[in-house]
Design a protein around this motif. Structure first.
Motif, PDB file in Angstrom:
ATOM      1  N   LEU A   1       0.817  -1.214   0.000  1.00  0.00           N
ATOM      2  CA  LEU A   1       0.000   0.000   0.000  1.00  0.00           C
ATOM      3  C   LEU A   1       0.848   1.260   0.000  1.00  0.00           C
ATOM      4  N   THR A   2       2.159   1.123  -0.197  1.00  0.00           N
ATOM      5  CA  THR A   2       3.044   2.287  -0.117  1.00  0.00           C
ATOM      6  C   THR A   2       4.050   2.305  -1.265  1.00  0.00           C
ATOM      7  N   ASP A   3       4.324   3.501  -1.743  1.00  0.00           N
ATOM      8  CA  ASP A   3       5.499   3.828  -2.561  1.00  0.00           C
ATOM      9  C   ASP A   3       5.535   3.283  -3.991  1.00  0.00           C
ATOM     10  N   GLN A   4       4.592   2.453  -4.372  1.00  0.00           N
ATOM     11  CA  GLN A   4       4.643   1.849  -5.695  1.00  0.00           C
ATOM     12  C   GLN A   4       3.385   2.190  -6.488  1.00  0.00           C
ATOM     13  N   PRO A   5       3.370   1.973  -7.795  1.00  0.00           N
ATOM     14  CA  PRO A   5       2.156   2.246  -8.581  1.00  0.00           C
ATOM     15  C   PRO A   5       0.968   1.423  -8.086  1.00  0.00           C
ATOM     16  N   ALA A   6      -0.200   2.020  -8.109  1.00  0.00           N
ATOM     17  CA  ALA A   6      -1.422   1.311  -7.716  1.00  0.00           C
ATOM     18  C   ALA A   6      -1.983   0.557  -8.917  1.00  0.00           C
ATOM     19  N   ILE A   7      -2.297  -0.696  -8.739  1.00  0.00           N
ATOM     20  CA  ILE A   7      -2.899  -1.477  -9.814  1.00  0.00           C
ATOM     21  C   ILE A   7      -4.220  -0.855 -10.244  1.00  0.00           C
TER      22      ILE A   7
ATOM     23  N   GLY B   1      -5.076   2.222 -10.208  1.00  0.00           N
ATOM     24  CA  GLY B   1      -4.993   3.571 -10.756  1.00  0.00           C
ATOM     25  C   GLY B   1      -5.365   4.644  -9.753  1.00  0.00           C
ATOM     26  N   GLN B   2      -5.891   5.737 -10.242  1.00  0.00           N
ATOM     27  CA  GLN B   2      -6.207   6.882  -9.390  1.00  0.00           C
ATOM     28  C   GLN B   2      -7.409   6.586  -8.498  1.00  0.00           C
TER      29      GLN B   2
ATOM     30  N   ARG C   1     -13.037   1.483   0.769  1.00  0.00           N
ATOM     31  CA  ARG C   1     -13.333   0.660  -0.406  1.00  0.00           C
ATOM     32  C   ARG C   1     -12.209   0.729  -1.433  1.00  0.00           C
ATOM     33  N   ASP C   2     -11.532   1.873  -1.514  1.00  0.00           N
ATOM     34  CA  ASP C   2     -10.413   1.987  -2.451  1.00  0.00           C
ATOM     35  C   ASP C   2      -9.230   1.141  -1.991  1.00  0.00           C
ATOM     36  N   ILE C   3      -8.996   1.087  -0.689  1.00  0.00           N
ATOM     37  CA  ILE C   3      -7.921   0.245  -0.160  1.00  0.00           C
ATOM     38  C   ILE C   3      -8.234  -1.215  -0.435  1.00  0.00           C
ATOM     39  N   HIS C   4      -9.460  -1.609  -0.153  1.00  0.00           N
ATOM     40  CA  HIS C   4      -9.840  -2.999  -0.356  1.00  0.00           C
ATOM     41  C   HIS C   4      -9.809  -3.373  -1.841  1.00  0.00           C
ATOM     42  N   ALA C   5     -10.142  -2.445  -2.712  1.00  0.00           N
ATOM     43  CA  ALA C   5     -10.076  -2.716  -4.149  1.00  0.00           C
ATOM     44  C   ALA C   5      -8.637  -2.970  -4.595  1.00  0.00           C
TER      45      ALA C   5
ATOM     46  N   GLY D   1      -2.301   7.959  -8.927  1.00  0.00           N
ATOM     47  CA  GLY D   1      -2.023   6.616  -9.403  1.00  0.00           C
ATOM     48  C   GLY D   1      -0.851   5.941  -8.736  1.00  0.00           C
ATOM     49  N   ARG D   2      -0.280   6.586  -7.719  1.00  0.00           N
ATOM     50  CA  ARG D   2       0.860   6.028  -6.992  1.00  0.00           C
ATOM     51  C   ARG D   2       0.525   5.936  -5.516  1.00  0.00           C
ATOM     52  N   LEU D   3       0.841   4.806  -4.910  1.00  0.00           N
ATOM     53  CA  LEU D   3       0.572   4.603  -3.501  1.00  0.00           C
ATOM     54  C   LEU D   3       1.444   5.525  -2.656  1.00  0.00           C
ATOM     55  N   PRO D   4       0.920   6.033  -1.538  1.00  0.00           N
ATOM     56  CA  PRO D   4       1.638   7.051  -0.765  1.00  0.00           C
ATOM     57  C   PRO D   4       2.785   6.463   0.047  1.00  0.00           C
TER      58      PRO D   4
END
Length: 272
Positions: free
Chosen positions: A65-71, A73-74, A101-105, A81-84
């Motif tokens: 959940l950190t530092d990498q691209p999110a599958i 997206g935004q 819901r966005d975290i769970h997605a 589009g990048r995890l914090p």
């Protein structure tokens, strides 16, 4: 009497050279298994390389959940589009600025990519920067990983200890407060206690920390590690670089093998 411990390498899938180093150690029997990051473009190829080992090593999912691209997206979790960064994750969650819901997605997507590529559920689940201890992730684990196909094991909390890493261990233990007991009540097996925490900016600390674990870690205890080789992809994605080479070299060494023999310790297999 022989004592058996688990050695799990984090970050398979982070970069090709990291994955290659982990595969070599798995093939040599120097690791119990590895946890996989499934969000990068190379994942399908890396999954194909480790898939032949899935019946003899433990292959898990490394929730990220950190530092990498999110599958996914935004989203409120990843506005661009990048995890914090980790330091920017907890407060927005607690204040409601990040939709659960966005975290769970995002976690659903990572889990789905694992199952699709490897054809089975992960043997265990842990978290990059220990994010699996967050309450929002605990709720996902209980809701999504139901008992229908057998719940995976979870990486448990570290045991409090003294020494140079004590503040770091204490901070992780605080994040993990109540995790082991609550997740056991929910039907999960917990890999505990966790060892292997040290300041990776001091690579020379790795061998002594592992040696201490070989001497003291109880039966079926877990030592996490981060071996790897450095390539351009890793340099672009993660600040933990040269220390991975140090960890790999020691895990591959005759000295490490001799330490296990002297202590009467074996590395557990993936199916134990």
């Amino acid at each position: 009497m022989t004592r058996r411990i688990r050695l799990i390498a984090d970050d398979y899938g982070l970069a090709p050279a990291v994955s290659a180093a982990i595969l070599e150690l798995l093939d040599r029997g120097r690791l119990t298994g590895t946890s996989c990051m499934t969000g990068f473009p190379e994942w399908e190829g890396e999954a194909a390389r480790i898939k032949p080992l899935r019946d003899r090593v433990a292959i898990g999912l490394h929730l990220t959940l950190t530092d990498q691209p999110a599958i996914t997206g935004q989203s409120s979790l990843a506005p661009e589009g990048r995890l914090p960064p980790l330091r920017s994750l907890a407060l927005p969650i607690l204040s409601g600025r990040v939709d659960e819901r966005d975290i769970h997605a995002e976690l659903d997507a990572q889990y789905g990519r694992f199952v699709e590529a490897l054809g089975r559920r992960p043997a265990f689940v842990d978290g990059h920067q220990h994010v699996h201890f967050l309450p929002v992730v605990r709720r996902w684990l209980r809701a999504r990983l139901d008992e229908g196909g057998g719940r995976p094991a979870l990486r448990g909390a570290p045991a409090l200890a003294g020494g140079a890493a004590a503040p770091k261990v204490a901070a992780i233990a605080a994040l993990a407060a109540g995790f082991n007991r609550s997740m056991q009540r929910a039907g999960f097996t917990i890999f505990e206690p966790l060892a292997g925490i040290y300041d990776w900016r001091q690579p020379e600390r790795f061998a002594p920390v592992l040696q201490a674990a070989i001497e003291a870690l109880p039966e079926r205890g877990l030592f996490m590690c981060h071996p790897g080789h450095v390539d351009a992809t890793l340099r672009a994605r993660d600040p933990m670089q040269g220390v991975r080479e140090v960890e790999f070299a020691f895990l591959a060494s005759d000295e490490f093998g001799a330490s296990l023999s002297r202590a009467g310790v074996e590395i557990m297999g993936g199916k134990e």
